[in-house]
Design a protein around this motif. Structure first.
Motif, PDB file in Angstrom:
ATOM      1  N   VAL A  47       0.707  -1.537  -0.334  1.00 34.62           N
ATOM      2  CA  VAL A  47      -0.154  -0.323  -0.260  1.00 34.62           C
ATOM      3  C   VAL A  47       0.743   1.384   0.126  1.00 34.62           C
ATOM      4  N   ALA A  48       1.802   1.766   0.653  1.00 39.00           N
ATOM      5  CA  ALA A  48       2.600   2.451   0.869  1.00 39.00           C
ATOM      6  C   ALA A  48       2.952   2.340  -0.458  1.00 39.00           C
ATOM      7  N   ILE A  49       4.340   1.454  -1.176  1.00 41.20           N
ATOM      8  CA  ILE A  49       4.683   1.490  -2.131  1.00 41.20           C
ATOM      9  C   ILE A  49       3.703   2.294  -3.687  1.00 41.20           C
ATOM     10  N   VAL A  50       2.480   2.143  -3.594  1.00 36.21           N
ATOM     11  CA  VAL A  50       1.561   2.237  -4.377  1.00 36.21           C
ATOM     12  C   VAL A  50       1.419   3.970  -3.750  1.00 36.21           C
ATOM     13  N   LEU A  51       0.934   4.051  -2.971  1.00 34.64           N
ATOM     14  CA  LEU A  51       0.697   5.747  -2.790  1.00 34.64           C
ATOM     15  C   LEU A  51       1.914   6.736  -2.658  1.00 34.64           C
ATOM     16  N   LEU A  52       3.560   6.021  -3.140  1.00 38.63           N
ATOM     17  CA  LEU A  52       4.679   6.541  -3.181  1.00 38.63           C
ATOM     18  C   LEU A  52       4.263   6.769  -5.258  1.00 38.63           C
ATOM     19  N   SER A  53       3.775   5.790  -5.110  1.00 37.08           N
ATOM     20  CA  SER A  53       3.657   5.959  -7.467  1.00 37.08           C
ATOM     21  C   SER A  53       2.891   6.548  -7.396  1.00 37.08           C
ATOM     22  N   PHE A  54       2.064   6.248  -6.759  1.00 36.82           N
ATOM     23  CA  PHE A  54       0.974   7.214  -7.533  1.00 36.82           C
ATOM     24  C   PHE A  54       0.735   8.951  -7.153  1.00 36.82           C
ATOM     25  N   LEU A  55       1.472   9.556  -6.331  1.00 35.59           N
ATOM     26  CA  LEU A  55       2.086  10.828  -6.197  1.00 35.59           C
ATOM     27  C   LEU A  55       3.429  11.082  -6.987  1.00 35.59           C
ATOM     28  N   PHE A  56       4.384  10.118  -7.018  1.00 32.55           N
ATOM     29  CA  PHE A  56       5.622  10.668  -7.488  1.00 32.55           C
ATOM     30  C   PHE A  56       4.879  10.563  -9.344  1.00 32.55           C
ATOM     31  N   THR A  57       4.111  10.136 -10.109  1.00 29.85           N
ATOM     32  CA  THR A  57       3.592   9.915 -10.988  1.00 29.85           C
ATOM     33  C   THR A  57       2.568  10.953 -11.481  1.00 29.85           C
ATOM     34  N   LYS A  58       1.844  11.257 -10.176  1.00 25.67           N
ATOM     35  CA  LYS A  58       1.497  12.770 -10.353  1.00 25.67           C
ATOM     36  C   LYS A  58       1.656  13.624 -10.275  1.00 25.67           C
ATOM     37  N   MET A  59       2.897  13.738  -9.786  1.00 25.84           N
ATOM     38  CA  MET A  59       3.725  15.260  -9.499  1.00 25.84           C
ATOM     39  C   MET A  59       5.043  15.103 -11.051  1.00 25.84           C
ATOM     40  N   HIS A  60       5.071  13.775 -12.112  1.00 28.70           N
ATOM     41  CA  HIS A  60       5.663  13.962 -12.861  1.00 28.70           C
ATOM     42  C   HIS A  60       4.630  14.857 -14.308  1.00 28.70           C
ATOM     43  N   SER A  61       3.351  14.130 -14.321  1.00 32.82           N
ATOM     44  CA  SER A  61       2.273  14.203 -15.330  1.00 32.82           C
ATOM     45  C   SER A  61       2.127  16.302 -14.876  1.00 32.82           C
ATOM     46  N   GLU A  62       2.023  16.546 -14.066  1.00 33.79           N
ATOM     47  CA  GLU A  62       1.412  18.088 -13.711  1.00 33.79           C
ATOM     48  C   GLU A  62       2.711  18.738 -13.507  1.00 33.79           C
ATOM     49  N   ARG A  63       4.075  18.608 -13.699  1.00 34.87           N
ATOM     50  CA  ARG A  63       5.233  19.208 -14.294  1.00 34.87           C
ATOM     51  C   ARG A  63       4.803  19.270 -15.952  1.00 34.87           C
ATOM     52  N   LYS A  64       4.433  18.139 -16.542  1.00 36.01           N
ATOM     53  CA  LYS A  64       4.599  17.739 -17.862  1.00 36.01           C
ATOM     54  C   LYS A  64       3.504  18.931 -18.479  1.00 36.01           C
ATOM     55  N   ASP A  65       2.293  18.830 -17.099  1.00 35.45           N
ATOM     56  CA  ASP A  65       1.277  19.454 -18.252  1.00 35.45           C
ATOM     57  C   ASP A  65       0.642  18.996 -18.687  1.00 35.45           C
ATOM     58  N   THR A  66       0.706  16.702 -18.311  1.00 35.78           N
ATOM     59  CA  THR A  66      -0.209  16.186 -19.567  1.00 35.78           C
ATOM     60  C   THR A  66      -1.370  15.767 -18.051  1.00 35.78           C
ATOM     61  N   ILE A  67      -2.273  15.205 -19.234  1.00 36.63           N
ATOM     62  CA  ILE A  67      -3.755  14.536 -18.295  1.00 36.63           C
ATOM     63  C   ILE A  67      -3.099  13.202 -17.686  1.00 36.63           C
ATOM     64  N   TYR A  68      -3.465  13.111 -15.919  1.00 31.59           N
ATOM     65  CA  TYR A  68      -2.933  11.674 -15.349  1.00 31.59           C
ATOM     66  C   TYR A  68      -3.789  11.240 -16.128  1.00 31.59           C
ATOM     67  N   LYS A  69      -3.194   9.585 -16.621  1.00 30.13           N
ATOM     68  CA  LYS A  69      -3.529   8.563 -17.186  1.00 30.13           C
ATOM     69  C   LYS A  69      -3.298   7.687 -15.999  1.00 30.13           C
ATOM     70  N   PHE A  70      -2.844   7.326 -15.272  1.00 32.77           N
ATOM     71  CA  PHE A  70      -2.679   6.341 -13.881  1.00 32.77           C
ATOM     72  C   PHE A  70      -3.383   5.902 -12.829  1.00 32.77           C
ATOM     73  N   ALA A  71      -3.869   6.355 -12.804  1.00 29.93           N
ATOM     74  CA  ALA A  71      -5.665   6.592 -11.673  1.00 29.93           C
ATOM     75  C   ALA A  71      -6.187   5.423 -11.900  1.00 29.93           C
ATOM     76  N   GLY A  72      -5.908   4.455 -12.975  1.00 33.97           N
ATOM     77  CA  GLY A  72      -7.303   3.121 -12.737  1.00 33.97           C
ATOM     78  C   GLY A  72      -6.654   2.104 -12.603  1.00 33.97           C
ATOM     79  N   LEU A  73      -5.050   2.724 -12.553  1.00 35.40           N
ATOM     80  CA  LEU A  73      -4.251   1.894 -12.311  1.00 35.40           C
ATOM     81  C   LEU A  73      -3.714   1.143 -10.819  1.00 35.40           C
TER      82      LEU A  73
END
Length: 206
Positions: free
Chosen positions: A69-95
């Motif tokens: 659970v901790a790994i998934v939370l951190l994975s979500f956080l890092f991928t969300k931050m990366h998506s925001e920096r790139k100003d792209t639509i976040y595509k990994f919510a379902g995953l």
């Protein structure tokens, strides 16, 4: 739900997710012992049990699920931050929702992993199932025990009826388990076979 996850602002949730992840990882090394014992006692406690045992895999599985659970939370956080920096639509919510959901059956399997002995025989629930297996004392055809070759400590007893086997963790300091097993062995006069890791088998009789 997925839209809410996609629209979450990473900066807003960073302190909460990072703190939760750290706490989950740290507590995974001691909290499972408390959680598994408490929940199993609530669900399965019976005065009819001679001994109720919790295999180490139950604690390990529960702790592993917490770390997952901790790994998934951190994975979500890092991928969300990366998506925001790139100003792209976040595509990994379902995953990440699916990945988080995978922890639920592991938590449940950990809780439903146990062995107990009573007047009717030995009952166990292996880690990967939710269904109990039971062997009556008068159906036991073979009894073996696993022995640590280095110090001759008994690690477990395995009871078999010829079709299925149930392994009971053993610790000589657990009086209830020791008394229950030895009483059954003496009552039914089973021949118990010692199994050593490298030394083969040595039959003994109580």
């Amino acid at each position: 739900m997925l839209n809410k996850i996609r629209n979450i602002d990473a900066d807003t949730v960073t302190p909460y997710i990072s703190t939760a992840a750290v706490l989950l990882i740290l507590s995974a090394f001691f909290f499972p012992a408390i959680a598994v014992m408490f929940i199993q006692d609530m669900l399965f406690f019976s005065y009819d049990h001679w001994s109720f045992l919790r295999p180490s895999e139950a604690y390990i599985g529960f702790g592993a699920a917490m770390i997952w659970v901790a790994i998934v939370l951190l994975s979500f956080l890092f991928t969300k931050m990366h998506s925001e920096r790139k100003d792209t639509i976040y595509k990994f919510a379902g995953l990440h929702v699916v990945m988080m959901a995978l922890a639920v059956p592991v938590f449940a399997l950990s809780i439903y992993h146990y062995v107990f002995l009573d007047e009717n025989g030995v009952t166990g629930n292996s880690f990967w199932t939710f269904s109990e297996e039971h062997i009556s004392w008068d159906e036991v055809e073979e009894v073996t025990r696993l022995v640590d070759e280095s110090n001759k400590a008994v690690l477990s007893y395995t009871f078999s009826d010829g079709e299925k086997s149930i392994t009971v963790p053993y610790n000589s300091r657990e009086y209830e388990t020791r008394r229950a097993i030895l009483s059954a062995v003496q009552m039914y006069e089973w021949e118990v076979t010692d199994i050593f890791e490298d030394a083969g088998t040595v039959p003994i009789t109580f």
